[in-house]
Design an enzyme around this catalytic site. Structure first.
Site, PDB file in Angstrom:
ATOM      1  N   GLN A   1       0.280  -1.415  -0.203  1.00  0.00           N
ATOM      2  CA  GLN A   1      -0.146   0.051   0.262  1.00  0.00           C
ATOM      3  C   GLN A   1       1.044   0.933   0.206  1.00  0.00           C
ATOM      4  O   GLN A   1       1.852   1.622   0.825  1.00  0.00           O
ATOM      5  CB  GLN A   1      -0.669   0.007   1.418  1.00  0.00           C
ATOM      6  CG  GLN A   1      -2.310  -0.643   1.334  1.00  0.00           C
ATOM      7  CD  GLN A   1      -2.884  -0.915   2.256  1.00  0.00           C
ATOM      8  OE1 GLN A   1      -3.153  -1.609   3.289  1.00  0.00           O
ATOM      9  NE2 GLN A   1      -3.359   0.463   2.365  1.00  0.00           N
TER      10      GLN A   1
ATOM     11  N   SER B   1       4.997  -5.459   3.450  1.00  0.00           N
ATOM     12  CA  SER B   1       3.535  -5.247   3.791  1.00  0.00           C
ATOM     13  C   SER B   1       3.509  -6.532   3.165  1.00  0.00           C
ATOM     14  O   SER B   1       3.567  -8.025   2.933  1.00  0.00           O
ATOM     15  CB  SER B   1       3.646  -4.100   4.843  1.00  0.00           C
ATOM     16  OG  SER B   1       2.026  -4.028   4.850  1.00  0.00           O
TER      17      SER B   1
END
Length: 309
Positions: A11, A90
């Site tokens: 993200q 992530s």
């Protein structure tokens, strides 16, 4: 170029129109496959927006997964060589695991869609926050978090590059941490436009629920080693991989250590596989001796393919 590693962004790298530079049919096919699994037109959302919708965690996570897988497939279609090592930042860890053969693309899409929902449900919108702290040593940022927490949650959660650490926790604690960091000499303290305080203790309820999803999802042993965010280790055992993914939700992203571990293992070239150049920029600041590439379009894919052949 035997010592090649691929890294996959998460993200923050998304943008409307981010796949315009890729023309291979396998890119369109990947988004068509994702749209069918998700039940909405992901390709249209990525191509046309609106940005507000693409930037919602529930849409961003599947979009970045699909983007990374699409570019990986384009690399394979060019006959690009297999990297010796991989990692993802992530959410990007899931993309790396698809590329490594651990997860099917369809199963990964379902997992990250659930992951996004569980993360949002764990912390009501407006309760948590994240901020980037620039210009302080890691230990100073940790000390800031301890001092500013004041009985709330505040932790250093993304060690992105030397002098760039992200903190996360309760919104008021994050705001106190930003002020204290500036008082201690931080060059900047920037509140990030996110709705979920990732990688801190507030995500433990989400991690417990995600673990159930992970246990019910088929995993295979990796064909290519993947360094995990939570422990900077590559695991061959599928239960260890599930555990690393579960812990990832409430553990720091140890990106500096990950890139340095790649350098220590003999990696000389690192390619960011997906739209954007966020990781390429970080990696140059972490390990300047390794050559860094960002596969942002067909031209970049072709150039690296020629070098790596």
């Amino acid at each position: 170029m035997r010592h090649l590693a691929f890294v996959f962004p998460g993200q923050g790298s998304q943008s409307v129109g981010m796949m315009q530079g890729y023309g291979a049919s396998c890119v369109q096919d990947a988004f068509a496959e994702a749209s069918e699994v998700l039940g909405y037109d992901l390709a249209a959302l990525v191509a046309e927006g609106p940005a507000e919708s693409l930037n919602q965690t529930a849409h961003t996570q599947p979009a970045m997964l699909a983007a990374g897988v699409a570019v990986w497939r384009a690399w394979q279609a060019l006959g690009g060589r297999e990297p010796a090592l991989m990692a993802g930042h992530s959410l990007g860890e899931y993309t790396a695991l698809v590329a490594a053969g651990v997860l099917s693309f369809a199963d990964a899409l379902v997992l990250v869609q659930a992951r996004a929902r569980l993360m949002q449900e764990a912390v009501p919108e407006g309760t948590g926050a994240m901020a980037a702290i620039l210009g302080l040593e890691d230990e100073v940022v940790r000390a800031v978090c301890r001092e500013a927490a004041d009985s709330e949650i505040l932790e250093a959660v993304n060690f992105n590059s030397p002098g760039q650490v992200v903190i996360a926790g309760h919104r008021a604690a994050v705001e106190r941490g930003m002020a204290l960091a500036k008082a201690k000499g931080a060059k900047r303290a920037l509140l990030l436009p996110v709705s979920v305080p990732s990688h801190c203790a507030l995500m433990r309820p989400a991690a417990a629920a995600l673990r159930e999803r992970l246990s019910a999802t088929p995993f295979s042993a990796p064909r290519i080693p993947v360094l995990h965010n939570a422990d900077v280790a590559a695991h061959g055992d599928v239960e260890a991989i599930r555990d690393a993914l579960s812990r990832q939700l409430y553990s720091p992203v140890r990106w500096v250590e990950t890139i340095r571990a790649m350098g220590s293992s003999g990696i000389t070239h690192v390619a960011e596989c997906g739209p954007g150049k966020v990781l390429a920029g970080l990696n140059k600041r972490i390990e300047g001796t390794m050559e860094t590439f960002a596969l942002t379009d067909d031209t970049q894919l072709g150039q690296l393919s020629g070098l790596a052949s």
